[in-house]
Design a protein around this motif. Sequence first.
Motif, PDB file in Angstrom:
ATOM      1  N   ILE A 154       1.353  -4.725  15.922  1.00 32.88           N
ATOM      2  CA  ILE A 154      -0.002  -4.557  15.400  1.00 32.88           C
ATOM      3  C   ILE A 154      -0.148  -3.163  14.822  1.00 32.88           C
ATOM      4  O   ILE A 154       0.178  -2.180  15.471  1.00 32.88           O
ATOM      5  CB  ILE A 154      -1.045  -4.758  16.513  1.00 32.88           C
ATOM      6  N   HIS A 155      -0.681  -3.113  13.604  1.00 33.95           N
ATOM      7  CA  HIS A 155      -0.938  -1.837  12.950  1.00 33.95           C
ATOM      8  C   HIS A 155       0.311  -0.952  12.944  1.00 33.95           C
ATOM      9  O   HIS A 155       0.283   0.200  13.383  1.00 33.95           O
ATOM     10  CB  HIS A 155      -2.109  -1.101  13.616  1.00 33.95           C
ATOM     11  N   GLY A 156       1.396  -1.523  12.486  1.00 37.91           N
ATOM     12  CA  GLY A 156       2.640  -0.780  12.369  1.00 37.91           C
ATOM     13  C   GLY A 156       2.448   0.452  11.510  1.00 37.91           C
ATOM     14  O   GLY A 156       1.633   0.476  10.588  1.00 37.91           O
ATOM     15  N   THR A 157       3.207   1.484  11.820  1.00 37.35           N
ATOM     16  CA  THR A 157       3.024   2.747  11.115  1.00 37.35           C
ATOM     17  C   THR A 157       4.295   3.182  10.385  1.00 37.35           C
ATOM     18  O   THR A 157       4.362   4.296   9.891  1.00 37.35           O
ATOM     19  CB  THR A 157       2.639   3.858  12.120  1.00 37.35           C
ATOM     20  N   GLY A 158       5.305   2.314  10.347  1.00 37.04           N
ATOM     21  CA  GLY A 158       6.605   2.704   9.816  1.00 37.04           C
ATOM     22  C   GLY A 158       6.570   3.286   8.416  1.00 37.04           C
ATOM     23  O   GLY A 158       7.045   4.397   8.173  1.00 37.04           O
ATOM     24  N   ALA A 159       5.999   2.541   7.459  1.00 35.02           N
ATOM     25  CA  ALA A 159       5.980   3.023   6.073  1.00 35.02           C
ATOM     26  C   ALA A 159       4.839   4.015   5.896  1.00 35.02           C
ATOM     27  O   ALA A 159       3.694   3.727   6.259  1.00 35.02           O
ATOM     28  CB  ALA A 159       5.817   1.848   5.114  1.00 35.02           C
ATOM     29  N   ILE A 160       5.157   5.175   5.353  1.00 37.70           N
ATOM     30  CA  ILE A 160       4.139   6.187   5.073  1.00 37.70           C
ATOM     31  C   ILE A 160       4.291   6.620   3.623  1.00 37.70           C
ATOM     32  O   ILE A 160       5.347   6.380   3.017  1.00 37.70           O
ATOM     33  CB  ILE A 160       4.276   7.410   6.021  1.00 37.70           C
ATOM     34  N   ALA A 181       0.841  -1.208   0.000  1.00 38.53           N
ATOM     35  CA  ALA A 181       0.000   0.000   0.000  1.00 38.53           C
ATOM     36  C   ALA A 181       0.872   1.253   0.000  1.00 38.53           C
ATOM     37  O   ALA A 181       0.613   2.211  -0.743  1.00 38.53           O
ATOM     38  CB  ALA A 181      -0.926  -0.010   1.216  1.00 38.53           C
ATOM     39  N   ALA A 182       1.916   1.252   0.821  1.00 39.82           N
ATOM     40  CA  ALA A 182       2.795   2.421   0.880  1.00 39.82           C
ATOM     41  C   ALA A 182       3.443   2.670  -0.485  1.00 39.82           C
ATOM     42  O   ALA A 182       3.577   3.830  -0.916  1.00 39.82           O
ATOM     43  CB  ALA A 182       3.865   2.212   1.952  1.00 39.82           C
ATOM     44  N   LYS A 183       3.828   1.597  -1.171  1.00 39.87           N
ATOM     45  CA  LYS A 183       4.445   1.765  -2.488  1.00 39.87           C
ATOM     46  C   LYS A 183       3.460   2.375  -3.490  1.00 39.87           C
ATOM     47  O   LYS A 183       3.831   3.218  -4.316  1.00 39.87           O
ATOM     48  CB  LYS A 183       4.965   0.426  -3.014  1.00 39.87           C
ATOM     49  N   ALA A 184       2.205   1.933  -3.410  1.00 38.91           N
ATOM     50  CA  ALA A 184       1.188   2.508  -4.315  1.00 38.91           C
ATOM     51  C   ALA A 184       1.012   3.997  -4.006  1.00 38.91           C
ATOM     52  O   ALA A 184       0.870   4.819  -4.913  1.00 38.91           O
ATOM     53  CB  ALA A 184      -0.131   1.763  -4.152  1.00 38.91           C
ATOM     54  N   LEU A 185       1.050   4.340  -2.733  1.00 37.36           N
ATOM     55  CA  LEU A 185       0.830   5.735  -2.337  1.00 37.36           C
ATOM     56  C   LEU A 185       2.057   6.601  -2.589  1.00 37.36           C
ATOM     57  O   LEU A 185       1.933   7.830  -2.707  1.00 37.36           O
ATOM     58  CB  LEU A 185       0.404   5.804  -0.876  1.00 37.36           C
ATOM     59  N   ASP A 186       3.231   5.990  -2.695  1.00 39.03           N
ATOM     60  CA  ASP A 186       4.408   6.750  -3.126  1.00 39.03           C
ATOM     61  C   ASP A 186       4.124   7.413  -4.464  1.00 39.03           C
ATOM     62  O   ASP A 186       4.502   8.570  -4.705  1.00 39.03           O
ATOM     63  CB  ASP A 186       5.626   5.825  -3.298  1.00 39.03           C
ATOM     64  N   VAL A 187       3.460   6.660  -5.336  1.00 38.92           N
ATOM     65  CA  VAL A 187       3.138   7.195  -6.658  1.00 38.92           C
ATOM     66  C   VAL A 187       2.163   8.361  -6.506  1.00 38.92           C
ATOM     67  O   VAL A 187       2.328   9.417  -7.131  1.00 38.92           O
ATOM     68  CB  VAL A 187       2.515   6.086  -7.543  1.00 38.92           C
ATOM     69  N   ILE A 188       1.183   8.194  -5.647  1.00 43.11           N
ATOM     70  CA  ILE A 188       0.140   9.219  -5.483  1.00 43.11           C
ATOM     71  C   ILE A 188       0.713  10.516  -4.899  1.00 43.11           C
ATOM     72  O   ILE A 188       0.298  11.609  -5.279  1.00 43.11           O
ATOM     73  CB  ILE A 188      -1.025   8.638  -4.643  1.00 43.11           C
ATOM     74  N   VAL A 189       1.676  10.416  -4.006  1.00 43.43           N
ATOM     75  CA  VAL A 189       2.262  11.654  -3.449  1.00 43.43           C
ATOM     76  C   VAL A 189       3.420  12.172  -4.307  1.00 43.43           C
ATOM     77  O   VAL A 189       4.125  13.097  -3.912  1.00 43.43           O
ATOM     78  CB  VAL A 189       2.735  11.471  -1.978  1.00 43.43           C
ATOM     79  N   GLY A 190       3.607  11.570  -5.460  1.00 39.03           N
ATOM     80  CA  GLY A 190       4.616  12.060  -6.387  1.00 39.03           C
ATOM     81  C   GLY A 190       6.034  11.689  -6.021  1.00 39.03           C
ATOM     82  O   GLY A 190       6.995  12.356  -6.425  1.00 39.03           O
ATOM     83  N   ALA A 191       6.167  10.605  -5.268  1.00 40.66           N
ATOM     84  CA  ALA A 191       7.506  10.182  -4.845  1.00 40.66           C
ATOM     85  C   ALA A 191       8.085   9.105  -5.758  1.00 40.66           C
ATOM     86  O   ALA A 191       9.081   8.469  -5.409  1.00 40.66           O
ATOM     87  CB  ALA A 191       7.464   9.667  -3.405  1.00 40.66           C
ATOM     88  N   GLY A 192       7.469   8.903  -6.906  1.00 37.76           N
ATOM     89  CA  GLY A 192       8.016   7.931  -7.842  1.00 37.76           C
ATOM     90  C   GLY A 192       7.472   6.537  -7.622  1.00 37.76           C
ATOM     91  O   GLY A 192       6.606   6.308  -6.787  1.00 37.76           O
ATOM     92  N   THR A 193       8.034   5.605  -8.373  1.00 37.85           N
ATOM     93  CA  THR A 193       7.489   4.252  -8.371  1.00 37.85           C
ATOM     94  C   THR A 193       8.448   3.264  -7.739  1.00 37.85           C
ATOM     95  O   THR A 193       8.849   2.282  -8.336  1.00 37.85           O
ATOM     96  CB  THR A 193       7.172   3.796  -9.804  1.00 37.85           C
ATOM     97  N   GLY A 194       8.831   3.541  -6.512  1.00 41.23           N
ATOM     98  CA  GLY A 194       9.615   2.540  -5.782  1.00 41.23           C
ATOM     99  C   GLY A 194      11.077   2.870  -5.666  1.00 41.23           C
ATOM    100  O   GLY A 194      11.728   2.459  -4.718  1.00 41.23           O
ATOM    101  N   ASP A 195      11.637   3.609  -6.637  1.00 40.29           N
ATOM    102  CA  ASP A 195      13.054   3.934  -6.552  1.00 40.29           C
ATOM    103  C   ASP A 195      13.275   5.433  -6.365  1.00 40.29           C
ATOM    104  O   ASP A 195      14.378   5.927  -6.531  1.00 40.29           O
ATOM    105  CB  ASP A 195      13.822   3.412  -7.772  1.00 40.29           C
TER     106      ASP A 195
END
Lengths: 154, 484
Positions: free
Chosen positions: B167-173, B73-87
Motif C-alpha cells: 500500500i502506498h509504495g514509495t519505490g519510484a521517486i 506519475a514518477a515518469k512525468a516528474l522525471d521530466v520536472i526534475v530535469g532527469a529526462g524523459t524516461g531514458d
Amino acid sequence: MSNPRILIYGYGNPGRQDDGLGVFLAEEVEKWARENHLDHIRTETNYQLNIEDAAEIHDFDIVVFADASLATEESYRLERLQPSPKVEFTMHAVDPAFVLYLCDTVYGEIPEAYVLHLKGASYEMSEGLTTKGQQVLQEAFAWIRSFLLSKSVL
Amino acid sequence: MNQKIIIEPVTRVEGHGKVTIHLDEEGNVARTRLHIVEFRGFERFVQGRPYWEMPVLVQRLCGICPVSHHLAAAKALDVIVGAGTGDGLTPTGEKMRRLMHYGQIFQSHTLHFFHLASPDLLFGIDADPAIRNIIGVALKHKDLAVQGVMMRKFGQEIIKATAGKKIHGTGAIPGGINKHLSPEERDMFLHGPDPLNIDKMIEWSVAAVDFFKSYHKKNKDLIDNFSVFPSNHLSLVRKDGALDLYHGVLRAVDANGKKILNDVDYQDYLKYIDEEVRSWSYMKFPYLKHLGKENGWYTVGPLARLNTCDFIPTPLAQKEFEEFKAYTNGKPNNMSMHMHWARLIEVLHAAEMMKELLNDPDLLEGELVVKGKKQYEGIGLIEAPRGTLFHHYRINENDQVVMANLIVSTTNNNQPMNNAVNVVAKKMMTGKKEITEGMKNAVEVAIRAYDPCLSCATHALGKMPLALYLYDKDENLIDEFISQ
C-alpha cells in the motif's frame, strides 16, 4: 503448548478517509506486537483482498480480516467467518469468505477466521481518518489487544 | 414497441457500469451504450499539492493498479526534475522500476486470466455464474487455480520488494528509485523453493499460453467470431519497434496495419490526441486528432500492443508472437477475444523480463537518482496492464501542482468497448424477446476482454449495489431490480 500463528489482515484505501480503518488497525497491531516481542502475531495490509490471499492465510492458525464497514451499528464487531463461494459483483477484488473458501478448495484446510467490522463514517478521497474513525480505531485497538492475548500462550 | 434494457452494473468489472440496449419495434437492437461512472475529481484533488507527493498520492486513485499510476506519475516528474524523459535515469533507477512494472503486469494479467477469463472459457459463457468463477476452476482444475494463486503472489512479492510495500509504495521517486534490491530478495525470486521462483513462473506462463491455444483450436467460432470489428490500435513501442511496456515512443496503426501515428515523442501527445465529451457518459472518448472523432478512436491494451510492435525482445514470447501474427497473416488482429491470447503472451514476456532483470547486478548496487534543471511541465506514459496510461502535470514556482491531466487505459478503450457491446448485442439479442443469463453474460464477456478498471477503490462491506432498470419507449422506468 506453542502459540498459534495469528494474522491480522487490514485492508482498504487509507487515501479514502475511514476506508483505511483496517489498514491503520493492522499497523497499530504491528507496532504493539513488535514492541512486545509477540512473534507469533503477524500483520498484512493491502488495498483489497485477492485470490493470492488464499495462500497467505493458509500459513496461519487464526486470521482476523479487519475492514471498514457499513454493516455494523457498534464501533466494531467481530464476526466468525464461514467460507462462501458467493461471487461478488466486482472481481478485481474478493471478500474474506471467498478467500477462505478458495483456501479450503485449494489446500483442503482453513484457519480459524474472523472479520472485524470497523464502523466507518466517511469515505471521501482525503487523507487520514475522520474524528469518529479515530475513535473507532482507538476502541478497536484496545479490544483486539485483549483478543490477541486471550488467543496466545504467554 | 421500443424497449430499453439495462444491465447494471456490469458484473466482474470494477466499480459501477451499466449497459443499455435499445430495441426497436421489431425487437432488433437499435443501439447500445456502455455507461461508466468514472471518478474524475482526482485531477482537482491533487492541485496545490507539492509535486514530489504525486507518485504516492496517485495510488489513492485506484486500488487495482496503483503501481501503474505510481510509475506514470514518477515518469512525468522525471521530466520536472530535469532527469529526462524516461531514458535519462541511472541503470539502477530504470531497471528497478522496470522490475516493479513487470511484476505488476504479471500479477494483473494473471488475475485476469485465471480469475476472469478462464471460468468463461472452461465452463462456457452461458454457464451458471455460481460455478463460472475461480472456485469452479479450483474444483474441476485444481492445478490451474493453484497456478493462478501462486503467480499472483509472485507478482505481488516483486512489487513489495521494489516499491517497498503493497500500500502506498514509495519505490519510484522523481528522478529514480529509493532502494536497491537486496541479494536475499534476488536469490529468493531466482532460486526460492517451488513454486515461488522465476523458472516456475516462466514454466507456468508457457503452460497458460498453451492452454489458450489448445482451447482456441477446439473453440474457433467463439474465439474468432465473438466480437470482431475494425479498429485503430495505439501503444508505446521501443524506438526500434520492440514491445516495451515501460517506455518508448507512441505508435498507432489502422485496421490494415498502416502506421497512422509514426513513433512520436509522447511529450507532444496533445498535438495528436484529443478527448470528446458525450452527453450520456461521464467517461470521455479519446481520438487521434488528424483522423477526427469518427475515425480517430483507437484500442489500447495487450491486443493493441501486439498489433503495433514489430517484435518482442524475449525469446519465448517472441516465438509465441510469431504464431500470433501468423494467424492474421501479419495484419492487425481485430478479434476481441484474442485479447486473452495477447495478454498471456505478455505474461510470458513479463516473466522472461523479470528473470533477465533479476540476473542484472545493477539492481543490487549503483546510483539511484539523477537530477538536472527544473522544468515546469512533465508528461509520463506507461503501458499499464489494460493499456496506455497518460499522466500530465504542470507546477508553479512553489513546486505545487497547478494542473493534472490523466487519461487512463479504460478511457482510451471507451469506444472499442462500446463497439464490442454493440456487435455482441446485435448477434445475441436481435429477434429475441427474452434476455437469458447467457445473453447478459455475453455482453459482459465482451467488456471483460478489455478488463476495464473503473477508478474506485472504496469497497467498504455492504456498499456495492446491483441495479437493473427497464424503461419503456418513452423513457419511463417500468421495472427495476436492486440487490446488494
